[in-house]
Write a protein that holds these residues in place. Structure first.
Motif, mmCIF file in Angstrom:
data_model
loop_
_atom_site.group_PDB
_atom_site.id
_atom_site.type_symbol
_atom_site.label_atom_id
_atom_site.label_comp_id
_atom_site.label_asym_id
_atom_site.label_seq_id
_atom_site.Cartn_x
_atom_site.Cartn_y
_atom_site.Cartn_z
ATOM 1 N N ILE A 48 25.696 38.803 47.972
ATOM 2 C CA ILE A 48 25.852 37.506 47.304
ATOM 3 C C ILE A 48 24.974 36.409 47.895
ATOM 4 O O ILE A 48 24.928 35.304 47.357
ATOM 5 C CB ILE A 48 27.331 37.039 47.325
ATOM 6 N N LYS A 49 24.246 36.703 48.980
ATOM 7 C CA LYS A 49 23.311 35.713 49.518
ATOM 8 C C LYS A 49 22.226 35.394 48.501
ATOM 9 O O LYS A 49 21.773 34.257 48.401
ATOM 10 C CB LYS A 49 22.682 36.230 50.815
ATOM 11 N N ASN A 50 21.804 36.416 47.746
ATOM 12 C CA ASN A 50 20.697 36.214 46.809
ATOM 13 C C ASN A 50 21.006 36.697 45.396
ATOM 14 O O ASN A 50 20.112 36.756 44.560
ATOM 15 C CB ASN A 50 19.444 36.950 47.316
ATOM 16 N N ASN A 51 22.276 37.051 45.136
ATOM 17 C CA ASN A 51 22.624 37.599 43.824
ATOM 18 C C ASN A 51 23.939 37.001 43.342
ATOM 19 O O ASN A 51 24.730 36.476 44.128
ATOM 20 C CB ASN A 51 22.754 39.127 43.898
ATOM 21 N N ASP A 52 24.166 37.104 42.026
ATOM 22 C CA ASP A 52 25.424 36.609 41.474
ATOM 23 C C ASP A 52 26.359 37.779 41.170
ATOM 24 O O ASP A 52 26.064 38.937 41.460
ATOM 25 C CB ASP A 52 25.177 35.744 40.229
ATOM 26 N N PHE A 53 27.500 37.455 40.529
ATOM 27 C CA PHE A 53 28.533 38.462 40.271
ATOM 28 C C PHE A 53 28.406 39.109 38.894
ATOM 29 O O PHE A 53 29.268 39.905 38.512
ATOM 30 C CB PHE A 53 29.922 37.822 40.402
ATOM 31 N N ILE A 94 35.096 29.735 42.382
ATOM 32 C CA ILE A 94 33.798 29.310 41.836
ATOM 33 C C ILE A 94 33.994 28.225 40.781
ATOM 34 O O ILE A 94 33.254 27.234 40.738
ATOM 35 C CB ILE A 94 33.041 30.520 41.248
ATOM 36 N N LEU A 95 35.007 28.399 39.920
ATOM 37 C CA LEU A 95 35.288 27.380 38.904
ATOM 38 C C LEU A 95 35.636 26.041 39.539
ATOM 39 O O LEU A 95 35.335 24.978 38.982
ATOM 40 C CB LEU A 95 36.454 27.837 38.018
ATOM 41 N N LEU A 96 36.256 26.092 40.714
ATOM 42 C CA LEU A 96 36.672 24.868 41.405
ATOM 43 C C LEU A 96 35.572 24.298 42.302
ATOM 44 O O LEU A 96 35.799 23.317 43.013
ATOM 45 C CB LEU A 96 37.930 25.145 42.223
ATOM 46 N N GLY A 97 34.387 24.925 42.284
ATOM 47 C CA GLY A 97 33.237 24.330 42.948
ATOM 48 C C GLY A 97 32.833 24.910 44.287
ATOM 49 O O GLY A 97 31.982 24.326 44.978
ATOM 50 N N THR A 98 33.408 26.044 44.695
ATOM 51 C CA THR A 98 32.997 26.619 45.977
ATOM 52 C C THR A 98 31.730 27.447 45.820
ATOM 53 O O THR A 98 31.405 27.907 44.725
ATOM 54 C CB THR A 98 34.096 27.520 46.578
ATOM 55 N N SER A 99 31.064 27.654 46.926
ATOM 56 C CA SER A 99 29.935 28.577 46.932
ATOM 57 C C SER A 99 30.463 30.004 46.824
ATOM 58 O O SER A 99 31.648 30.252 47.080
ATOM 59 C CB SER A 99 29.136 28.431 48.229
ATOM 60 N N ARG A 100 29.606 30.952 46.433
ATOM 61 C CA ARG A 100 30.032 32.354 46.348
ATOM 62 C C ARG A 100 30.497 32.857 47.704
ATOM 63 O O ARG A 100 31.442 33.639 47.801
ATOM 64 C CB ARG A 100 28.895 33.228 45.816
ATOM 65 N N HIS A 101 29.824 32.431 48.766
ATOM 66 C CA HIS A 101 30.164 32.907 50.111
ATOM 67 C C HIS A 101 31.569 32.445 50.513
ATOM 68 O O HIS A 101 32.379 33.254 50.998
ATOM 69 C CB HIS A 101 29.148 32.397 51.130
#
Length: 273
Positions: free
Chosen positions: A247-252, A181-188
């Protein structure tokens, strides 16, 4: 006694199947559970069991992603087969840092960090990181939304984050997801890449533990190991599907808060017991 021991193994398999994929630290939970549910087995067997049981969890990933990760399916076009091989190349690149570090320092890390203090601190630290990173990235557009957009250099950097997971309590999935995530990827993509990285890592770790333990199993030890793996396999399928749906509609952030609370519970319990 045999029935009770199998019930313990089943419970441990359930814990492994859930915590291996949800970023809350399987090691942290195993240490806590082991405090209350002691297997009637040698220390050598238990050390091996808690690692090799993960093979059941890994087989869940292999099953769920068989088509996506299999480059030899006849129905895939040449382009699709090449794209599948690229995923594997990126997995190999991402595995290198943890594989090298694990081989060199496995015994040292177990000796110095496999304790509740380390686990509790790592639970809290990474719990805070999840919350901070999710707040920082709120409404931020992700740069990497497919595996084709994931470069080999980024894959290697994510693999460096996975090295942090060699410290108990960090969570392998947690470290790789935070890094991704820090490197710019989506959660999925972060979650799926974490799943894929686990395949060679866990097979390697399990092979290492089996070799160190030897293959002189008693009949009951074989039954215990296979039962734990089977339970972890079934529960992992449910846990992986839940996480991808979540994670489609929520964060961590909820996982971050859970980690922080569990970390303080561990500190309080082992301090005042």
């Amino acid at each position: 006694m045999v029935f009770i021991e199998l019930l313990k193994v089943i419970f441990l398999g359930i814990v492994e199947g859930i915590t291996e994929w949800v970023p809350i630290s399987s090691t942290g939970h195993m240490i806590l559970v082991e405090e209350f549910i002691q297997l009637n087995a040698s220390e050598a067997f238990k050390e091996m069991f808690f690692v090799v049981i993960q093979l059941g969890a890994i087989m869940a990933v292999v099953l769920l992603y068989f088509q996506k990760l299999n480059p030899f399916l006849a129905k895939k076009s040449i382009r699709q087969k090449k794209d599948t091989m690229k995923i594997w190349y990126k997995v190999i690149v991402g595995v290198i840092p943890a594989a090298v570090t694990g081989l060199l320092f496995d015994d040292w890390l177990n000796e110095h960090f496999y304790n509740y203090q380390t686990v509790a601190i790592m639970l809290i630290v990474y719990g805070v990181l999840f919350i901070v990173i999710e707040n920082r990235n709120k409404n931020k557009v992700t740069k990497i939304n497919s595996f084709n957009e994931l470069s080999y250099l980024t894959a290697f950097y994510i693999g460096i984050f996975q090295v942090l997971a060699l410290i108990p309590g960090t969570s392998r999935s947690g470290a790789t997801i935070i890094g991704a995530i820090l490197l710019g990827t989506s959660r999925h993509i972060a979650a799926e890449y974490s799943f894929f990285l686990s395949i060679p890592v866990m097979f390697g770790a399990s092979a290492l533990k089996l070799i160190k333990f030897g293959f002189n199993f008693t009949g009951f030890e074989i039954v215990s190991l296979l039962t734990g793996m089977m339970v972890a396999f079934v529960v992992s399928i449910i846990a992986i599907r839940f996480l991808l749906s979540y994670i489609k509609n929520n964060d961590f952030k909820p996982f971050g808060w859970y980690r922080i609370i569990l970390g303080f519970i561990l500190i309080a319990y082992f301090t005042f017991r």
